[in-house]
Each structure stands twice: as C-alpha cells, then as structure tokens.
Design a protein around this motif. Structure first.
Motif, short mmCIF file in Angstrom:
data_model
loop_
_atom_site.label_atom_id
_atom_site.label_comp_id
_atom_site.label_asym_id
_atom_site.label_seq_id
_atom_site.Cartn_x
_atom_site.Cartn_y
_atom_site.Cartn_z
N ALA A 71 0.67 -1.28 -0.01
CA ALA A 71 0.11 0.03 0.08
C ALA A 71 0.83 1.25 -0.04
O ALA A 71 0.34 2.24 -0.55
CB ALA A 71 -0.86 -0.13 1.31
N ILE A 72 2.04 1.10 0.52
CA ILE A 72 3.00 2.32 0.54
C ILE A 72 3.26 2.64 -0.94
O ILE A 72 3.42 3.74 -1.26
CB ILE A 72 4.12 2.03 1.47
N VAL A 73 3.94 1.60 -1.63
CA VAL A 73 3.91 1.74 -3.10
C VAL A 73 2.78 2.45 -3.83
O VAL A 73 3.01 3.29 -4.60
CB VAL A 73 4.50 0.44 -3.77
N MET A 74 1.65 1.99 -3.67
CA MET A 74 0.29 2.61 -4.26
C MET A 74 0.29 4.26 -3.89
O MET A 74 0.02 4.88 -4.67
CB MET A 74 -0.78 1.83 -3.61
N ALA A 75 0.64 4.53 -2.73
CA ALA A 75 0.46 6.01 -2.22
C ALA A 75 1.61 6.67 -2.94
O ALA A 75 1.31 7.87 -3.16
CB ALA A 75 0.66 6.02 -0.50
N ALA A 76 2.89 5.95 -3.08
CA ALA A 76 3.96 6.77 -3.62
C ALA A 76 3.76 7.03 -5.08
O ALA A 76 3.84 8.29 -5.47
CB ALA A 76 5.35 5.99 -3.39
N LYS A 77 3.32 6.05 -5.62
CA LYS A 77 2.71 6.17 -7.03
C LYS A 77 1.73 7.15 -7.34
O LYS A 77 2.09 8.05 -8.36
CB LYS A 77 2.40 4.91 -7.75
N ALA A 78 0.81 7.25 -6.54
CA ALA A 78 -0.16 8.23 -6.81
C ALA A 78 0.23 9.81 -6.42
O ALA A 78 -0.02 10.64 -7.28
CB ALA A 78 -1.43 7.93 -5.76
N ILE A 79 1.04 9.79 -5.28
CA ILE A 79 1.38 10.98 -5.03
C ILE A 79 2.50 11.84 -6.04
O ILE A 79 2.55 12.87 -6.55
CB ILE A 79 2.18 11.19 -3.81
N ALA A 80 3.15 10.89 -6.57
CA ALA A 80 4.31 11.34 -7.49
C ALA A 80 3.46 11.41 -9.01
O ALA A 80 4.04 12.54 -9.70
CB ALA A 80 5.14 10.10 -7.90
N GLN A 81 2.44 10.88 -9.32
CA GLN A 81 1.92 11.23 -10.40
C GLN A 81 0.98 12.56 -10.50
O GLN A 81 1.41 13.49 -11.19
CB GLN A 81 0.77 10.22 -10.89
N LEU A 82 0.47 12.87 -9.36
CA LEU A 82 -0.24 14.21 -9.01
C LEU A 82 0.93 15.20 -9.10
O LEU A 82 0.91 16.32 -9.60
CB LEU A 82 -0.73 14.17 -7.78
N ASP A 83 2.23 14.99 -8.62
CA ASP A 83 3.23 16.23 -8.49
C ASP A 83 3.72 16.17 -9.84
O ASP A 83 3.96 17.67 -10.43
CB ASP A 83 4.33 15.56 -7.56
N ALA A 84 3.92 15.37 -10.70
CA ALA A 84 4.31 15.27 -12.11
C ALA A 84 3.32 16.14 -12.91
O ALA A 84 3.93 16.63 -14.02
CB ALA A 84 4.87 13.94 -12.52
N VAL B 180 -10.02 17.47 -6.84
CA VAL B 180 -10.44 16.54 -6.17
C VAL B 180 -10.53 15.03 -7.11
O VAL B 180 -10.14 14.01 -6.74
CB VAL B 180 -11.81 16.51 -5.40
N ALA B 181 -11.06 15.38 -8.23
CA ALA B 181 -11.38 14.07 -9.18
C ALA B 181 -10.27 13.59 -9.54
O ALA B 181 -9.91 12.29 -9.76
CB ALA B 181 -12.29 14.74 -10.38
N GLU B 182 -9.06 14.61 -9.77
CA GLU B 182 -7.65 13.96 -10.25
C GLU B 182 -7.04 13.33 -9.07
O GLU B 182 -6.25 12.36 -9.20
CB GLU B 182 -6.99 15.33 -10.71
N ILE B 183 -7.34 13.84 -8.00
CA ILE B 183 -6.64 13.07 -6.76
C ILE B 183 -7.06 11.64 -6.64
O ILE B 183 -6.65 10.68 -6.44
CB ILE B 183 -6.75 13.75 -5.38
N ARG B 184 -8.54 11.58 -6.94
CA ARG B 184 -9.04 10.15 -6.88
C ARG B 184 -8.90 9.45 -7.76
O ARG B 184 -8.43 8.25 -7.47
CB ARG B 184 -10.73 10.43 -6.80
N ALA B 185 -8.50 9.89 -8.81
CA ALA B 185 -8.38 8.95 -10.09
C ALA B 185 -6.70 8.44 -9.85
O ALA B 185 -6.47 7.38 -10.14
CB ALA B 185 -8.40 9.68 -11.46
N ALA B 186 -5.63 9.36 -9.29
CA ALA B 186 -4.56 9.25 -9.26
C ALA B 186 -4.52 7.76 -8.22
O ALA B 186 -3.61 6.72 -8.41
CB ALA B 186 -3.82 10.22 -8.76
N PHE B 187 -5.05 7.94 -7.09
CA PHE B 187 -5.25 6.81 -6.07
C PHE B 187 -5.56 5.51 -6.60
O PHE B 187 -5.12 4.41 -6.20
CB PHE B 187 -5.65 7.47 -4.80
#
Length: 394
Positions: free
Chosen positions: A212-225, A277-284
């Motif tokens: 689950a940590i990898v999932m969180a990292a991938k989502a946050i990295a995508q949002l930042d990028a 909010v929609a972009e954050i949801r989609a990323a996760f």
C-alpha cells in the motif's frame, strides 16, 4: 457615523482575561460562560442569551453550541450581526498573556490565542459599551460567538439560522490587519483515502505482497508530475492541493497492507476544486489497481471527501462592505479589499443567506508560539465594532 467612546484599558483587560481561558475546538463552554457573565453584569437580560445546540450536529462532539446574543433596541435602521469564533488551535491552550509595549505575547511555548479571542473581546466590548449607553436608542442587533471554527468551520456550518432572524448587514471579526476588508474567501474540500494492499513477509516472499505504501507513492508522484499537487495552475483555473497526512505500516519485514491518507483541495472556483478532487481520486484509484502481487491480485482504494466550505465573493458595493469601509475611514484608516486564501465563518454565513464581510483585529503570526496581538489595532477594532451596532436612532 457618530462614535460612542470605548474605554481602551477595559477592552485590553477583557481580551487578556478571555485569551487566558483554555478553549480548543469542542471545549469552548468556559469561554462562552465568561462572555455571558460579562454581558449579564453589564445589564443584559439573560433571556436574550441562548445556545443553538450546534455541538450535537458537528463532526466533533463539543461541550456547548454557538452562543447567540440578541441586543434589543427600538431605533430604526439596519439590523446588524457581529460574529467571532471562541475556539483556538491546540498550541494556544495554556496561553499566559503579557503586555510588551504595543503588543501582547504569551509566555513560554504556547500560542497567544489572539485568533480569535481578540475578535470575541472586540465584539464583547462593543456590546457592553452599547448596553451602558442605553440599548433602547439603537436598532436591534445580534451577536454570534461560534464554536469549532478551527476544525473546518463546523460551528458556522451547523448554525441554527432560525435563532438569528433577518439580518441586513453582517461583520465577522477574525484574523488579520484591521484595514483589510475581506470580501470573499476560498472554498475547501477534504479527503480521506484508504489504500488496501496484500501483506506478505518482506524477506521471505515479498512477491506475494502488494504494498500500500508503493500505491501511495505512485499516486502522489503522479499528482506532482502532472501539476495536480501543491500550487495548481491548469487551463481550467487555479487552486491548491496537498496530501498532508500518511499513516501506515507496523514493521519493516511486512509488505504494508494498509495506508490511510488525508488530503485537501482549495480554489476560489468550485468547479476547479471539484476537478482537483477528481484528479486526486483517479490517481489513487489507478495506483491501487496498478500494484499487484505474483498471483495478479491488486490493491484497493476507498475514497471519501466532504466540502468544508464553499467559496464566495461579495460585490464591492455590498452594504456590509460599504458600512465597514465608512467606519474605518472615520477613524483615519485606509481600507483595502482582499480575498482570503483560507476558510472563514463568513463562508458558511454566505451559504446561510447572510452576506458577511470579515475584518481583522490586529492578530499576527497566528497558529504559532510567536503569535502576537497589536494593541492599537485591537483597540480600533473595538471602536469599529461599537460603531457598527451603535448608530443613533433615525
């Protein structure tokens, strides 16, 4: 606008007394009682004081509701509402105020609580000044001391509007410079995100797990990028986004099966906030679906959000703005209009149909141990509050 004299030393003493009372969000009862005691001592009939039971409707169950004070009067003219919030952030519990020149500080490592006990003290001073002058000569007014502002404007959100009555103009006394006329504020939405992975022994068979940590990292990295985290500047508009809390994991030798996160999005445009909010949801959700174990089983995302407050902006010629600017100019101030980047009780008042402008009381460095109150600004805020509810009979 004729000014009724405020006693500056009394006003400052009143503030020092209020700011020393512990009152974090949900525990404002002692503050409210101190306000009630002063009003009754000044001659207000106790029947004009009530609570609205908001603490039974807020997310955080508190020890009292919003304190509502009716100031009767027979004078004609606009019915005015004044408001401030009683709660402080946790760092201010234990405030030990002292005067140093033209400022008030708190001893030790606690915050001062000027946000927003100075607003409470300014309004209380105005009410007491009016009561001493003979309340019958002024138009009726209403005062609201809100609870739980610091935890998402919950008191204002759950205000029992039926206890307020009709209001012609409204003034919210909260943080910032006295000259700043805050005519609107940003909207905010908060999110709770739960990522569920698959546990496994991290040393023996990590391939059987899905972190689950990898999932969180991938989502946050995508949002930042992609520009959907931090300061958001997209073709559809601007706003902010932040993943502020991450909790998960118990041991280094276990592929983490669960992570809980909290995030927020803000914008002056509701559609932009919703898109963030929609972009954050989609990323996760995409990140959870993209992390799998050797057997092809993937993670899962649970996503919840709620609007803390909607954005609003009053027109420059709103009656409340015009009255506030007139009062400020009458004491030699130069008002200027601004939009707030954070939520205010005025956000929810606007939803309730009460167009409210916000004015500061000289608070500085709020929410820190270095918080201070600029005494001249605070005393002028007391004068402004008094002027707004003490216009002579028409």
């Amino acid at each position: 606008m004729k000014e009724i004299e405020v006693v500056p030393t009394e006003a400052l003493d009143r503030y020092l007394k209020l700011t020393a009372i512990p009152g974090p969000s949900g525990k404002e009862k002692q503050v409210a009682q101190a306000i009630v005691d002063e009003l009754i001592a000044a001659g207000l009939d106790p029947s004009q004081i009530s609570y609205d039971g908001a603490e039974s409707r807020t997310r955080l169950k508190g020890d009292c509701g919003n304190l509502i004070v009716q100031l009767p009067g027979s004078g004609s003219g606009p019915r005015t509402m004044l408001s401030a919030h009683m709660d402080t952030v946790p760092i201010c519990v234990g405030s030990d105020p002292f005067v140093d020149g033209d400022q008030v500080h708190s001893r030790g490592a606690t915050g001062l609580g000027a946000d927003d006990r100075s607003g409470c003290a300014a309004i209380l001073t105005a009410a007491i000044t009016r009561l001493r002058a003979g309340d019958h000569q002024f138009p009726p007014a209403v005062i609201v001391f809100f609870i739980q502002e610091e935890v998402g404007l919950q008191g204002a959100c759950h205000l029992d509007i039926a206890k307020i009555g009709s209001v012609d103009r409204a003034f919210n006394f909260d943080g910032g410079p006295l000259d700043k006329v805050t005519m609107g504020a940003i909207g905010g939405e908060r999110m709770e995100i739960k990522l569920t992975g698959i546990p496994a022994h991290a040393g023996v068979a990590p391939e059987n797990g899905a972190s689950a940590i990898v999932m969180a990292a991938k989502a946050i990295a995508q949002l930042d990028a992609t520009g959907w985290h931090g300061k958001v500047e997209q073709p559809i508009g601007v706003g902010t986004a932040n993943v502020g809390v991450i909790q998960g994991g118990d041991a280094t030798n276990v592929v983490t099966p669960e992570v809980n996160l909290r995030a927020e999005a803000r914008s002056h445009t509701p559609a932009v906030r919703s898109r963030i909010v929609a972009e954050i949801r989609a990323a996760f959700e995409n990140a959870a679906a993209s992390v799998s174990n050797a057997a092809g089983k993937t993670g899962h995302c649970e996503f919840n959000s709620h609007v803390d407050y909607e954005a609003f902006e009053l027109p420059s010629d709103d009656p409340s703005i015009l009255a506030l600017e007139s009062a400020l100019r009458s004491i030699g101030r130069e008002p200027y209009q601004r939009l707030a980047g954070g939520g205010l009780d005025a956000n929810w008042l606007n939803v309730h149909g009460i167009a409210s402008v916000t004015v500061g009381c000289g608070q500085m460095n709020i929410h820190t141990a270095d918080e201070r109150l600029h005494i001249p600004d605070f005393q002028d805020a007391c004068r402004i509050a008094t002027m707004l509810i003490c216009e002579p009979r028409r």
